[in-house]
Design an enzyme around this catalytic site. Sequence first.
Site, PDB file in Angstrom:
ATOM      1  N   LYS A 231       2.051   2.127  -5.101  1.00 38.89           N
ATOM      2  CA  LYS A 231       2.742   1.628  -6.306  1.00 38.89           C
ATOM      3  C   LYS A 231       1.893   1.797  -7.562  1.00 38.89           C
ATOM      4  CE  LYS A 231       2.967  -2.448  -4.387  1.00 38.89           C
ATOM      5  NZ  LYS A 231       2.632  -2.218  -2.977  1.00 38.89           N
TER       6      LYS A 231
ATOM      7  N   GLN B 201       2.283  -6.076  -2.878  1.00 35.17           N
ATOM      8  CA  GLN B 201       2.637  -6.109  -1.451  1.00 35.17           C
ATOM      9  C   GLN B 201       3.919  -5.296  -1.227  1.00 35.17           C
ATOM     10  OE1 GLN B 201       1.880  -9.564  -2.867  1.00 35.17           O
ATOM     11  NE2 GLN B 201      -0.135  -8.679  -2.645  1.00 35.17           N
TER      12      GLN B 201
ATOM     13  N   GLY C  73      -3.982  -4.650  -4.205  1.00 32.42           N
ATOM     14  CA  GLY C  73      -5.015  -3.694  -4.601  1.00 32.42           C
ATOM     15  C   GLY C  73      -4.316  -2.439  -5.071  1.00 32.42           C
ATOM     16  N   HIS C  74      -4.256  -2.247  -6.378  1.00 36.84           N
ATOM     17  CA  HIS C  74      -3.553  -1.088  -6.929  1.00 36.84           C
ATOM     18  C   HIS C  74      -4.571  -0.064  -7.420  1.00 36.84           C
ATOM     19  CE1 HIS C  74       0.244  -3.733  -7.554  1.00 36.84           C
ATOM     20  NE2 HIS C  74      -0.030  -3.508  -6.293  1.00 36.84           N
TER      21      HIS C  74
ATOM     22  N   ASP D  12       0.801  -1.223   0.000  1.00 32.53           N
ATOM     23  CA  ASP D  12       0.000   0.000   0.000  1.00 32.53           C
ATOM     24  C   ASP D  12       0.833   1.271   0.000  1.00 32.53           C
ATOM     25  OD1 ASP D  12      -2.272  -1.655   0.180  1.00 32.53           O
ATOM     26  OD2 ASP D  12      -1.905  -1.867   2.308  1.00 32.53           O
TER      27      ASP D  12
HETATM   28  P1  IMP Z   1      -2.210 -12.826   2.206  1.00 31.50           P
HETATM   29  O1  IMP Z   1      -1.160 -12.390   1.226  1.00 31.50           O
HETATM   30  O2  IMP Z   1      -3.611 -12.551   1.735  1.00 31.50           O
HETATM   31  O3  IMP Z   1      -2.023 -14.229   2.639  1.00 31.50           O
HETATM   32  O4  IMP Z   1      -2.041 -11.930   3.509  1.00 31.50           O
HETATM   33  C1  IMP Z   1      -0.886 -11.997   4.321  1.00 31.50           C
HETATM   34  C2  IMP Z   1      -0.581 -10.657   4.941  1.00 31.50           C
HETATM   35  O5  IMP Z   1      -0.167  -9.760   3.928  1.00 31.50           O
HETATM   36  C3  IMP Z   1      -1.756  -9.987   5.624  1.00 31.50           C
HETATM   37  O6  IMP Z   1      -1.269  -9.239   6.726  1.00 31.50           O
HETATM   38  C4  IMP Z   1      -2.301  -9.041   4.566  1.00 31.50           C
HETATM   39  O7  IMP Z   1      -2.991  -7.948   5.114  1.00 31.50           O
HETATM   40  C5  IMP Z   1      -1.009  -8.610   3.910  1.00 31.50           C
HETATM   41  N1  IMP Z   1      -1.191  -8.235   2.503  1.00 31.50           N
HETATM   42  C6  IMP Z   1      -1.358  -9.047   1.448  1.00 31.50           C
HETATM   43  N2  IMP Z   1      -1.452  -8.351   0.317  1.00 31.50           N
HETATM   44  C7  IMP Z   1      -1.342  -7.062   0.648  1.00 31.50           C
HETATM   45  C8  IMP Z   1      -1.333  -5.855  -0.108  1.00 31.50           C
HETATM   46  O8  IMP Z   1      -1.414  -5.825  -1.334  1.00 31.50           O
HETATM   47  N3  IMP Z   1      -1.192  -4.701   0.606  1.00 31.50           N
HETATM   48  C9  IMP Z   1      -1.046  -4.715   1.951  1.00 31.50           C
HETATM   49  N4  IMP Z   1      -1.020  -5.806   2.691  1.00 31.50           N
HETATM   50  C10 IMP Z   1      -1.172  -6.982   2.047  1.00 31.50           C
HETATM   51 MG    MG Z   2      -2.527  -2.087  -1.974  1.00 34.83          MG
END
Ligand code: IMP
Ligand code: MG
Length: 423
Positions: A15, A223, A39-40, A12
């Site tokens: 990007k 991420q 989520g972009h 977040d």
């Molecule tokens: P997962 O990737 O859905 O398994 O989530 C694992 C951890 O990564 C959690 O704490 C999510 O909130 C975090 N996370 C996964 N994708 C994102 C992202 O795109 N932005 C921020 N946090 C993320």
């Molecule tokens: Mg995001």
Amino acid sequence: MVDVILGLQWGDEGKGKIVDYFASDYDVIARFQGGPNAGHTLYVGPENKKLVLHQIPSGVFHQGTVNLIGNGVVLDPVTLKREADAVAAFGVDLKKNLFISERTNLIVPTHRALDKAAELAKGNEKIGSTLKGIGPAYMDKTGRNALRVGDLLQKNFTTSYIKLRLKHQKLLDNYNFNEDISAWEEEFFEAIEFLKTLNIVNGEYFINDRINKGQKVLAEGAQGSMLDIDFGTFPFVTSSNTISAGVCNGLGVAPQKIREVIGVSKAYCTRVGAGPFPTELEDEVGEKLRKIGNEFGATTGRPRRCGWMDLVALQYACMLNGVTQLVITKADVLDAFEELSICTSYKVNGKETSEIPFQMNNSLIEPQYKSFAGWQLETSQIREEKNLPDAMKSYIDFINKNLTAKVRYISNGPGRDQIVKIQ
Ligand code: IMP
Ligand code: MG
């Protein structure tokens, strides 16, 4: 030649906007890891309509740019189809400008169910997964069970799917998970038919052929570095390599093809989901950052945890990624603060260190701060470095002095033009 844009924090960082800003300089935009957990956020069309992309690379709105979903991604066909419909409303035809590697692993409905069941079973220790099936999908990849996009074109796909589903069912039974997923399955098979109509390619040849022809590739990270499966705040991480090394195995390009590594960091820190966050502010200052920065998850809508910039974590990310240019986003969010802080080191068991410890635990780490006077001026209209307030310049200078990468851009608003180049 490949340049990379990736997040240096916990995701977040903004990007999406930065990829969108640079996209027109590139021929190919490629996602190399992650899946619909990303989520972009983009603002598109004449009315600057907000659109959040989870699965499709952020370059789809640029004429003349093609987009690749690489083998390192986990792909949920249902999300892809939904997004295809959303971008079609803006005249984007994915049949023309999206290519998908046949080696990309599929997220199936039972992956989402397993994600949910596993998180529930963890109780208080839950990771705060986005519940999109990311962990289970990558487990099936390393466990050598996964279905890949190329398998869709095989006659026995449904049989393979049923075999995998049976395996998953045993696990779900163990978790006593008995939600009905037949609606998810129906959607899945519909989306699969759509996916089959898109361009499924051999991604590694697709990209290397283009590189050899002199085309420019932008690899778009999802991420952030502190969520990397190896180097992040394990086990509170995602399941892929989010750092620049992930570009090589997530697309099939050799390391010497990578040129610029553009690292994106907010002017402060946020984290969504559970896990260590040394500079977290659980007070009204954190609340103010959340409110002004509109810090709510783009994928899940959850409020993001907020805190001060952390140079220990940021330098770690610069080291791991080989960052060559730094972009600081959401600098304007700090406009209203009288005083700002930056964490310069940690005290771990009373000992000062500038390294990320193996045990990342908020209660073990005491962040050491340097305070700065805020600029208390509205900065979102500024387009030139010379017009930035002196206090902001000092803030940037301090970051530059303490990192191996230099700040090259300051983003000061969500709009495409809200960016200041730093010499
Ligand atoms: P997962 O990737 O859905 O398994 O989530 C694992 C951890 O990564 C959690 O704490 C999510 O909130 C975090 N996370 C996964 N994708 C994102 C992202 O795109 N932005 C921020 N946090 C993320
Ligand atoms: Mg995001």
